[in-house]
Structure formats: structure tokens, C-alpha cells
Design a protein around this motif. Structure first.
Motif, mmCIF file in Angstrom:
data_model
loop_
_atom_site.group_PDB
_atom_site.id
_atom_site.type_symbol
_atom_site.label_atom_id
_atom_site.label_comp_id
_atom_site.label_asym_id
_atom_site.label_seq_id
_atom_site.Cartn_x
_atom_site.Cartn_y
_atom_site.Cartn_z
ATOM 1 N N GLN A 177 0.830 -1.203 0.000
ATOM 2 C CA GLN A 177 0.000 0.000 0.000
ATOM 3 C C GLN A 177 0.867 1.256 0.000
ATOM 4 O O GLN A 177 0.550 2.224 -0.678
ATOM 5 C CB GLN A 177 -0.944 -0.015 1.213
ATOM 6 N N GLN A 178 1.947 1.250 0.766
ATOM 7 C CA GLN A 178 2.881 2.386 0.802
ATOM 8 C C GLN A 178 4.294 1.845 0.725
ATOM 9 O O GLN A 178 4.686 0.992 1.523
ATOM 10 C CB GLN A 178 2.702 3.196 2.087
ATOM 11 N N PRO A 194 3.564 -0.240 -4.846
ATOM 12 C CA PRO A 194 2.118 -0.177 -4.664
ATOM 13 C C PRO A 194 1.381 -0.196 -6.007
ATOM 14 O O PRO A 194 1.880 0.311 -7.013
ATOM 15 C CB PRO A 194 1.920 1.161 -3.943
ATOM 16 N N ASN A 195 0.204 -0.784 -5.991
ATOM 17 C CA ASN A 195 -0.639 -1.035 -7.164
ATOM 18 C C ASN A 195 -0.150 -2.226 -7.969
ATOM 19 O O ASN A 195 -0.690 -2.517 -9.038
ATOM 20 C CB ASN A 195 -0.811 0.180 -8.063
ATOM 21 N N GLY A 218 1.337 -2.541 4.068
ATOM 22 C CA GLY A 218 0.539 -3.275 3.097
ATOM 23 C C GLY A 218 -0.237 -4.391 3.753
ATOM 24 O O GLY A 218 -0.311 -4.500 4.988
ATOM 25 N N TYR A 219 -0.792 -5.237 2.923
ATOM 26 C CA TYR A 219 -1.697 -6.293 3.351
ATOM 27 C C TYR A 219 -1.194 -7.641 2.828
ATOM 28 O O TYR A 219 -0.553 -7.716 1.777
ATOM 29 C CB TYR A 219 -3.100 -6.051 2.798
ATOM 30 N N ILE A 364 -5.623 0.885 -1.335
ATOM 31 C CA ILE A 364 -4.235 1.158 -1.687
ATOM 32 C C ILE A 364 -4.014 2.652 -1.893
ATOM 33 O O ILE A 364 -3.034 3.220 -1.404
ATOM 34 C CB ILE A 364 -3.843 0.365 -2.954
ATOM 35 N N LYS A 365 -4.950 3.293 -2.584
ATOM 36 C CA LYS A 365 -4.813 4.726 -2.849
ATOM 37 C C LYS A 365 -6.180 5.301 -3.205
ATOM 38 O O LYS A 365 -7.104 4.574 -3.584
ATOM 39 C CB LYS A 365 -3.824 4.985 -3.992
ATOM 40 N N PRO A 377 -6.690 5.189 2.774
ATOM 41 C CA PRO A 377 -5.589 4.320 2.345
ATOM 42 C C PRO A 377 -4.779 3.823 3.539
ATOM 43 O O PRO A 377 -4.452 4.585 4.449
ATOM 44 C CB PRO A 377 -4.752 5.239 1.448
ATOM 45 N N GLY A 378 -4.485 2.533 3.530
ATOM 46 C CA GLY A 378 -3.740 1.929 4.633
ATOM 47 C C GLY A 378 -4.613 1.435 5.757
ATOM 48 O O GLY A 378 -4.112 0.867 6.720
#
Length: 459
Positions: A177-178, A194-195, A218-219, A364-365, A377-378
Motif C-alpha cells: 500500500q505504501q 504499490p498497485n 501493506g496487506y 491502496i490509494k 488508504p492503509g
């Protein structure tokens, strides 16, 4: 000393082009034996070693295995002993991470749960990918290998050094995510910003490095006993959703380095460690179909409704980990990418819903179209089996009155969902310790008033 097939860069990847094809890569010419897997003496004096991701006797189209040709066999290590992660964090700042598969530590909670962005490590903490993994929810038995899953989040501020992770319990789908991750595996190296996402199959050893010790978050969705695959398309036809050619797997990249290296092994939900005196990333060549891979979410071919109504979110499935029941998943990885909305006379946001599946969402964004300004996000949310959910009151009011012109939805946004047939249990960390639980989440629906008019007549 590090060796590879050329300089390892983000481009040193090859097309996966399917999930059961044979692939091969070698960092030195002719390192792969010809005609057989285990010659009496392998080229360059390498050791042959097979990693099996399926039973030997599974049907050919389901059989997964990769042959490694490595400098030293992976069996060369000290006995595994219990591993206790360093206790980073403290209440009030960065929460102490807990990695678990114990699903009965807290009482069941059917409420809608939302988390504000999960907290990052403090500057004074040294947190890598493994020490920063925290389990939010999960279900199933990792020992039975008949299905189950765990949802984790990670936060970190430093790279893993002379340490590798070996997950004996399940495949790990990693969603940054970041901050970008460099994922070093036995078959090669992947850079995952990310993405993009990556999957590391069960048993593949890997280490996560981050750029200049920056903060990352992130996840992770871990599935037990099954593997991720692209979904069947059915009536969609031959093309659409995630196309096989857009998945990438690393090329061979090895290091011949003698040092004290720690292998951290997740086994039956517990953590163990073993020492070896060399790097485990010493595979000079490999061939097979059981490999890590990555995917760029921008390459997803969106399918959507083009006349009326709101299609089910299953049309946004990137990967699925199927159960033994056709059409029922241990976990579907679903995204909600930028797309055009053109439906006529239709409430376009996601409909109000109660589901026989558990739905964990992350962002994510950008701004998720059904919870603008509140789902960040996050962060994340969990809507459990048969617990109602849907757009907040503000989104409902806007969507009920806006002009239904064609509009680009979710520009600059990437939301996703881990959807599971399992009834997910929250962990104590996920419900209490992480400190970012949004206790006011339920309030976002309280403004939904009755609009009922018994005198209404169709015009």
C-alpha cells in the motif's frame, strides 16, 4: 558475491503466461541439465533439489513443482528451535505485532469493523517485514491443509538482513500500500511497488528489502492447503479480467555467500528458526511451474454493466484460491479499479448487501466510491457473513439524485477485497491491540431515513 543473469532490475522478469506451464531460467549457461532432472553430477557441481507444491499424484494439469539447481542443498542447517519475534512497539505508539492462527482468543463479533490506517513503526523501532506482520482475522486449520486463510497487515522501516522467511503453512498474496518492496526469492528477485501484487507460494524462501529504510505498509492474504490461480471466465469468453500473459515470474539470480543466515519458518501457526552458514538464495538455475509471480493491477481488463443494474463484484476477481466446492472460494482477491459507469436508471454504487461470504476490504490509494472521505488508504474494513453493509448515507443521497451521465468511477483509486467462504474470526490484535479500530463506523449508516411513500404511483 552476488551473481545473476545480467544485472537484477525490475525488468529481469519473464512472462508467466499461465499457471501450469513449464518455465526455466539459468544464471549461468548450460546450468540446467539436459534430458533428466537428477544426473549423477549436475552442471557446475550443483545440487538438484525439488520443491513440490502439490501431491505427486495430482492430475497433471494441477501438479505443481520446481526443480532447483543450487550451490548447497537447503537441508544444510541447524535444527529448528522456537523463534520469538523481537517485541517491537508499545501501547500508545506502535502496537506490538502478533502473528497467529489461533481464532478463539476473543469472543465472536458480528459487527461491521473498520480500521483507520494501521500505524507505522516509530523511528526508534527496527521493524522488518517479518517482525512487523500482524494478524487481523482468519479461519480454518493450517494443519489440516483442507482450506482456510489468514489476513495480515505489515508495516516496516528496514530490510530483512541475513534472514529469510519460509512459510510451511500457506501461499502469501502480498499487496503493498505504501512503499515498494524488493522480494528476493530462491528463483529470483521481484520489485513490487504499490498497485502491484505478488504471490510467494508455500515453502519458497524469501526476504523483503525496502528502499533506503523507508516506511512501508501493506496487506497479506495467506491461504492454507490451496493455491492462487486466475479464475475461469465462463460466458465472458477467452479474454478479460487478469490476462495470463501479464503475470511475471523472476529469472534466476543467485548469490554464493558464506555468512550466518537465519531461516524463520512458520509451521502449524508457530514460528521456528534455524541457522545456516550460507545464503539460501543460491539457486543457479531452475525449471518448473511452482514459482513466485507478480502482477500490475493497472493491466486488469475491467468487465462492467453497460445498460442497467450493478453487476456482482465477482467480475473484478484477479485471483482465486478455490475450495473443493465448484464456484466457492477459500479466498477471492477482488479489485475495484478505475472504470466507466454508464448504467441507465440505476443506483450505481455497490448495493446494500448481506452475504454468505466474509469481506475484508483495503484501500491502496484514492477514495473508495462508497465511503468517500472516511475509508482511508492503509486502513481496512471487515463485513462478516450475513452482516449488512453498503454505501454510507452521504453516498446514497448523492447517487439517488445525480444525473446519470457516463462518468469515470474511482479515478486515482485502487480498493480491493479479500472475499472468503470462511466465517472469519478477529484476533485480539485486530479487535483491540492495533488501536486504529474506528468505533464510530456504524454511524455512517444512521442517516439513512425512511423515504417510503404509500401513495407513490409509477409515472
Amino acid at each position: 558475491m552476488v551473481h545473476c543473469a545480467g544485472v537484477v532490475t525490475e525488468g529481469d522478469l519473464q512472462y508467466l503466461s499461465g499457471f501450469n506451464n513449464e518455465f526455466a531460467s539459468e544464471a549461468l549457461p548450460d546450468a540446467l541439465p539436459e534430458g533428466q532432472n537428477t544426473p549423477q553430477v549436475c552442471p557446475y557441481g550443483l545440487y538438484a533439489e525439488q520443491l513440490s507444491g502439490s501431491a505427486f499424484t495430482e492430475p497433471r494439469h494441477e501438479n505443481k513443482r520446481t526443480w532447483f539447481y543450487r550451490i548447497r542443498p537447503s537441508v544444510k542447517h541447524t535444527p529448528f528451535t522456537k523463534y520469538t519475534r523481537p517485541e517491537v512497539g508499545h501501547p500508545g505508539t506502535y502496537p506490538v505485532p502478533v502473528l497467529t492462527t489461533r481464532w478463539d482468543d476473543v469472543d465472536p463479533n458480528p459487527n461491521q469493523i473498520r480500521w483507520l490506517p494501521f500505524k507505522m513503526p516509530e523511528d526508534s523501532e527496527d521493524v522488518d517485514f517479518i517482525t512487523g506482520l500482524s494478524t487481523v482475522a482468519g479461519a480454518g486449520d493450517c494443519k489440516a491443509r483442507m482450506g482456510g486463510m489468514a489476513i495480515h497487515v505489515y508495516t516496516a522501516n528496514r530490510s530483512m538482513v541475513d534472514t529469510a522467511f519460509n512459510n510451511s503453512d500457506g501461499d502469501m498474496l502480498i499487496v503493498p500500500q505504501q512503499g515498494a518492496l524488493t522480494v528476493r526469492t530462491e528463483v529470483g528477485v521481484m520489485r513490487v511497488p504499490p498497485n502491484e501484487i505478488c504471490v510467494v507460494p508455500r515453502g519458497v524462501r524469501f526476504a523483503v528489502e525496502i528502499d533506503d529504510e523507508k516506511l512501508v505498509r501493506g496487506y497479506v492474504c495467506e491461504v492454507f492447503g490451496v493455491h492462487y490461480k486466475i479464475p475461469d471466465l465462463g460466458p465472458i469468453g477467452a479474454n478479460g479480467l487478469a490476462n495470463p500473459r501479464d503475470f511475471l515470474t523472476p529469472v534466476a539470480a543467485y548469490e554464493d555467500r558464506e555468512c550466518e543466515f537465519t531461516i524463520i519458518n512458520k509451521f502449524q501457526g508457530a514460528m521456528f528458526q534455524a541457522k545456516m552458514q550460507h545464503s539460501p538464495f543460491d539457486v543457479v538455475a531452475w525449471h518448473g511451474n511452482y514459482v513466485p509471480f507478480k502482477y500490475d493491477l493497472d493491466k486488469f481488463m475491467v468487465i462492467n454493466a453497460t445498460l442497467f443494474d450493478h453487476a456482482d463484484p465477482s467480475i473484478f476477481t484477479v485471483l482465486t484460491a478455490p475450495s473443493g466446492i465448484p464456484g466457492v472460494a477459500v479466498c477471492d482477491f477482488v479489485i475495484f479499479p478505475p472504470r466507466w459507469a454508464v448504467q441507465e436508471h440505476t443506483f450505481r454504487p455497490p448495493y446494500y448487501h448481506r452475504n454468505c461470504m466474509s469481506e475484508f476490504m483495503g484501500l491502496i490509494k484514492g477514495e473508495y466510491e462508497a465511503k468517500k472521505g472516511a475509508f482511508l488508504p492503509g486502513g481496512g474494513s471487515l463485513h462478516s457473513i450475513m452482516t449488512p453493509h453498503g454505501p454510507d448515507a452521504k453516498t446514497y443521497d448523492i447517487a439517488s439524485t445525480e444525473a446519470l451521465d457516463p462518468v469515470k468511477v474511482a479515478e486515482g483509486t485502487q480498493a480491493f477485497m479479500f472475499e472468503s467462504s470462511f466465517s472469519l474470526a478477529l484476533t485480539r490484535w485486530g479487535e483491540e491491540t492495533c488501536e486504529t479500530v474506528d468505533s464510530d463506523y456504524f454511524q455512517c449508516w444512521q442517516g439513512l431515513e425512511s423515504n417510503f411513500d404509500p401513495s407513490w404511483k409509477k409515472t
